[in-house]
Design an enzyme around this catalytic site. Sequence first.
Site, PDB file in Angstrom:
ATOM      1  N   ASP A  37     -17.473 -12.368 -31.844  1.00  0.00           N
ATOM      2  CA  ASP A  37     -18.689 -12.274 -31.031  1.00  0.00           C
ATOM      3  C   ASP A  37     -18.355 -12.424 -29.560  1.00  0.00           C
ATOM      4  O   ASP A  37     -17.594 -13.319 -29.167  1.00  0.00           O
ATOM      5  CB  ASP A  37     -19.694 -13.374 -31.410  1.00  0.00           C
ATOM      6  CG  ASP A  37     -20.314 -13.148 -32.766  1.00  0.00           C
ATOM      7  OD1 ASP A  37     -20.648 -11.984 -33.077  1.00  0.00           O
ATOM      8  OD2 ASP A  37     -20.460 -14.132 -33.516  1.00  0.00           O
ATOM      9  N   GLU A  84     -14.261  13.442 -12.119  1.00  0.00           N
ATOM     10  CA  GLU A  84     -14.635  12.189 -12.748  1.00  0.00           C
ATOM     11  C   GLU A  84     -13.507  11.663 -13.640  1.00  0.00           C
ATOM     12  O   GLU A  84     -13.198  10.469 -13.635  1.00  0.00           O
ATOM     13  CB  GLU A  84     -15.903  12.366 -13.585  1.00  0.00           C
ATOM     14  CG  GLU A  84     -17.157  12.662 -12.773  1.00  0.00           C
ATOM     15  CD  GLU A  84     -17.387  14.145 -12.540  1.00  0.00           C
ATOM     16  OE1 GLU A  84     -18.539  14.522 -12.291  1.00  0.00           O
ATOM     17  OE2 GLU A  84     -16.407  14.920 -12.594  1.00  0.00           O
ATOM     18  N   ARG A 141     -17.560 -14.201 -44.511  1.00  0.00           N
ATOM     19  CA  ARG A 141     -16.912 -13.043 -43.887  1.00  0.00           C
ATOM     20  C   ARG A 141     -15.440 -13.340 -43.651  1.00  0.00           C
ATOM     21  O   ARG A 141     -15.062 -14.501 -43.385  1.00  0.00           O
ATOM     22  CB  ARG A 141     -17.614 -12.631 -42.583  1.00  0.00           C
ATOM     23  CG  ARG A 141     -17.458 -13.477 -41.343  1.00  0.00           C
ATOM     24  CD  ARG A 141     -18.133 -14.825 -41.374  1.00  0.00           C
ATOM     25  NE  ARG A 141     -19.547 -14.796 -41.675  1.00  0.00           N
ATOM     26  CZ  ARG A 141     -20.505 -14.737 -40.762  1.00  0.00           C
ATOM     27  NH1 ARG A 141     -20.176 -14.694 -39.494  1.00  0.00           N
ATOM     28  NH2 ARG A 141     -21.776 -14.766 -41.114  1.00  0.00           N
ATOM     29  N   ARG A 173     -14.049  -6.898 -43.248  1.00  0.00           N
ATOM     30  CA  ARG A 173     -15.388  -7.456 -43.023  1.00  0.00           C
ATOM     31  C   ARG A 173     -16.451  -6.555 -43.630  1.00  0.00           C
ATOM     32  O   ARG A 173     -16.461  -5.342 -43.423  1.00  0.00           O
ATOM     33  CB  ARG A 173     -15.635  -7.612 -41.515  1.00  0.00           C
ATOM     34  CG  ARG A 173     -17.087  -7.894 -41.100  1.00  0.00           C
ATOM     35  CD  ARG A 173     -17.492  -9.318 -41.436  1.00  0.00           C
ATOM     36  NE  ARG A 173     -18.890  -9.565 -41.113  1.00  0.00           N
ATOM     37  CZ  ARG A 173     -19.328 -10.043 -39.953  1.00  0.00           C
ATOM     38  NH1 ARG A 173     -18.468 -10.305 -38.992  1.00  0.00           N
ATOM     39  NH2 ARG A 173     -20.606 -10.263 -39.752  1.00  0.00           N
ATOM     40  N   LEU A 207     -26.489  -5.560 -28.734  1.00  0.00           N
ATOM     41  CA  LEU A 207     -25.597  -6.477 -28.023  1.00  0.00           C
ATOM     42  C   LEU A 207     -26.387  -7.322 -27.034  1.00  0.00           C
ATOM     43  O   LEU A 207     -27.068  -6.786 -26.151  1.00  0.00           O
ATOM     44  CB  LEU A 207     -24.502  -5.691 -27.290  1.00  0.00           C
ATOM     45  CG  LEU A 207     -23.465  -6.501 -26.517  1.00  0.00           C
ATOM     46  CD1 LEU A 207     -22.731  -7.459 -27.433  1.00  0.00           C
ATOM     47  CD2 LEU A 207     -22.488  -5.570 -25.803  1.00  0.00           C
ATOM     48  N   TYR A 259       0.823  -1.217   0.000  1.00  0.00           N
ATOM     49  CA  TYR A 259       0.000   0.000   0.000  1.00  0.00           C
ATOM     50  C   TYR A 259       0.853   1.260   0.000  1.00  0.00           C
ATOM     51  O   TYR A 259       0.406   2.320  -0.450  1.00  0.00           O
ATOM     52  CB  TYR A 259      -0.981   0.005   1.179  1.00  0.00           C
ATOM     53  CG  TYR A 259      -0.368  -0.213   2.536  1.00  0.00           C
ATOM     54  CD1 TYR A 259       0.276   0.817   3.217  1.00  0.00           C
ATOM     55  CD2 TYR A 259      -0.466  -1.450   3.165  1.00  0.00           C
ATOM     56  CE1 TYR A 259       0.836   0.606   4.478  1.00  0.00           C
ATOM     57  CE2 TYR A 259       0.082  -1.663   4.420  1.00  0.00           C
ATOM     58  CZ  TYR A 259       0.724  -0.631   5.068  1.00  0.00           C
ATOM     59  OH  TYR A 259       1.279  -0.829   6.311  1.00  0.00           O
ATOM     60  N   ASP A 301     -15.166 -12.716 -38.073  1.00  0.00           N
ATOM     61  CA  ASP A 301     -16.360 -12.560 -37.242  1.00  0.00           C
ATOM     62  C   ASP A 301     -15.936 -12.698 -35.786  1.00  0.00           C
ATOM     63  O   ASP A 301     -15.341 -13.710 -35.397  1.00  0.00           O
ATOM     64  CB  ASP A 301     -17.392 -13.631 -37.602  1.00  0.00           C
ATOM     65  CG  ASP A 301     -18.727 -13.388 -36.926  1.00  0.00           C
ATOM     66  OD1 ASP A 301     -19.013 -12.224 -36.565  1.00  0.00           O
ATOM     67  OD2 ASP A 301     -19.489 -14.360 -36.742  1.00  0.00           O
ATOM     68  N   ILE A 347     -11.764  -4.056 -35.406  1.00  0.00           N
ATOM     69  CA  ILE A 347     -10.849  -5.114 -35.834  1.00  0.00           C
ATOM     70  C   ILE A 347     -11.429  -5.871 -37.028  1.00  0.00           C
ATOM     71  O   ILE A 347     -10.712  -6.226 -37.973  1.00  0.00           O
ATOM     72  CB  ILE A 347     -10.548  -6.058 -34.656  1.00  0.00           C
ATOM     73  CG1 ILE A 347      -9.771  -5.318 -33.564  1.00  0.00           C
ATOM     74  CG2 ILE A 347      -9.761  -7.279 -35.125  1.00  0.00           C
ATOM     75  CD1 ILE A 347      -9.638  -6.085 -32.271  1.00  0.00           C
ATOM     76  N   PHE A 373     -15.695 -22.867 -42.496  1.00  0.00           N
ATOM     77  CA  PHE A 373     -15.170 -21.857 -41.571  1.00  0.00           C
ATOM     78  C   PHE A 373     -13.993 -22.406 -40.789  1.00  0.00           C
ATOM     79  O   PHE A 373     -13.849 -23.627 -40.603  1.00  0.00           O
ATOM     80  CB  PHE A 373     -16.258 -21.437 -40.569  1.00  0.00           C
ATOM     81  CG  PHE A 373     -17.153 -20.352 -41.056  1.00  0.00           C
ATOM     82  CD1 PHE A 373     -16.947 -19.031 -40.681  1.00  0.00           C
ATOM     83  CD2 PHE A 373     -18.208 -20.634 -41.912  1.00  0.00           C
ATOM     84  CE1 PHE A 373     -17.769 -18.023 -41.125  1.00  0.00           C
ATOM     85  CE2 PHE A 373     -19.042 -19.640 -42.361  1.00  0.00           C
ATOM     86  CZ  PHE A 373     -18.824 -18.319 -41.974  1.00  0.00           C
ATOM     87  N   THR A 418     -14.979 -26.042 -39.547  1.00  0.00           N
ATOM     88  CA  THR A 418     -16.378 -26.368 -39.279  1.00  0.00           C
ATOM     89  C   THR A 418     -17.236 -26.046 -40.495  1.00  0.00           C
ATOM     90  O   THR A 418     -16.896 -25.192 -41.322  1.00  0.00           O
ATOM     91  CB  THR A 418     -16.919 -25.582 -38.074  1.00  0.00           C
ATOM     92  OG1 THR A 418     -16.885 -24.181 -38.370  1.00  0.00           O
ATOM     93  CG2 THR A 418     -16.083 -25.855 -36.832  1.00  0.00           C
TER      94      THR A 418
END
Length: 273
Positions: free
Chosen positions: A216, A74, A211, A202, A230, A54, A214, A196, A173, A162
Amino acid sequence: MYDKIQIENLTVFANHGVFPEENALGQKFLVSATLYTDTHTAGCTDDLDASIDYGTVCQKINVFLRTHTYKLLERAAESLAESLLLEIPKLQKIRLQIQKPWAPVRLPLENVSVEILRSWHTVYIALGSNMGDKEGYLRQAVKSLDMLPTSRVERVSSFLVTAPYGVTDQDEFLNGCLKLRTLLTPQELLKELHRIEQEAGRERTLRWGPRTLDLDILFYDDLILGDDDLCIPHVDMANRDFVLRPLCEIAPYFHHPVSGKTIQEMLNDLNQK
């Protein structure tokens, strides 16, 4: 739950305020901070290196407030909290109060203060690409996220080939997931993800279409959020093998905050359908 180290009313003479004379002449500020960390090891070993010093924190607060000038309390509180979270390795969360006992309001006043609570957050992000240099796009996304000043990539899954989801008439993908430690809010992080993606070329022309990249947000701590742009946790992840498989690789026992199921349990359920 974290333990707490408390600093109360550290006096700092600094130059913050809306009025020019405040910035020129300076005034007294009182800073209090609750430092959230794990003190168990330090308590068992009597080793300062296992805790937060500290005294060092007080010195950092003093130097930061004396070498920066802000108009608003602030802004001073936000910047100081971010600096401490980035510089103090074992600091997980901070409650910070900055008092301004000499606030120039031309009325009898004992004190004015701003208090904020800021912390590190754990986020899981899905990555996907089915155009061009797929692995290159994913690796650059990981690098870009790790280069954000207030974020650190902690774990990355392997990348899995996939089948396309939704619109099936397109190339396969490459998918993966990563664990991110960040100070960004969900909306701030979403903005960075979109940036990004755009840097990777994209184009959002067809839902579930091809794409280059992607990204998420799957989970953000245990947050449950339903904004227009969102939704957290990701609304359709329970039906997405290409999300659950790489996520299970890095966080098999993370619990979905709505269903309560672990990622491993969600993947098992999906495989039984």
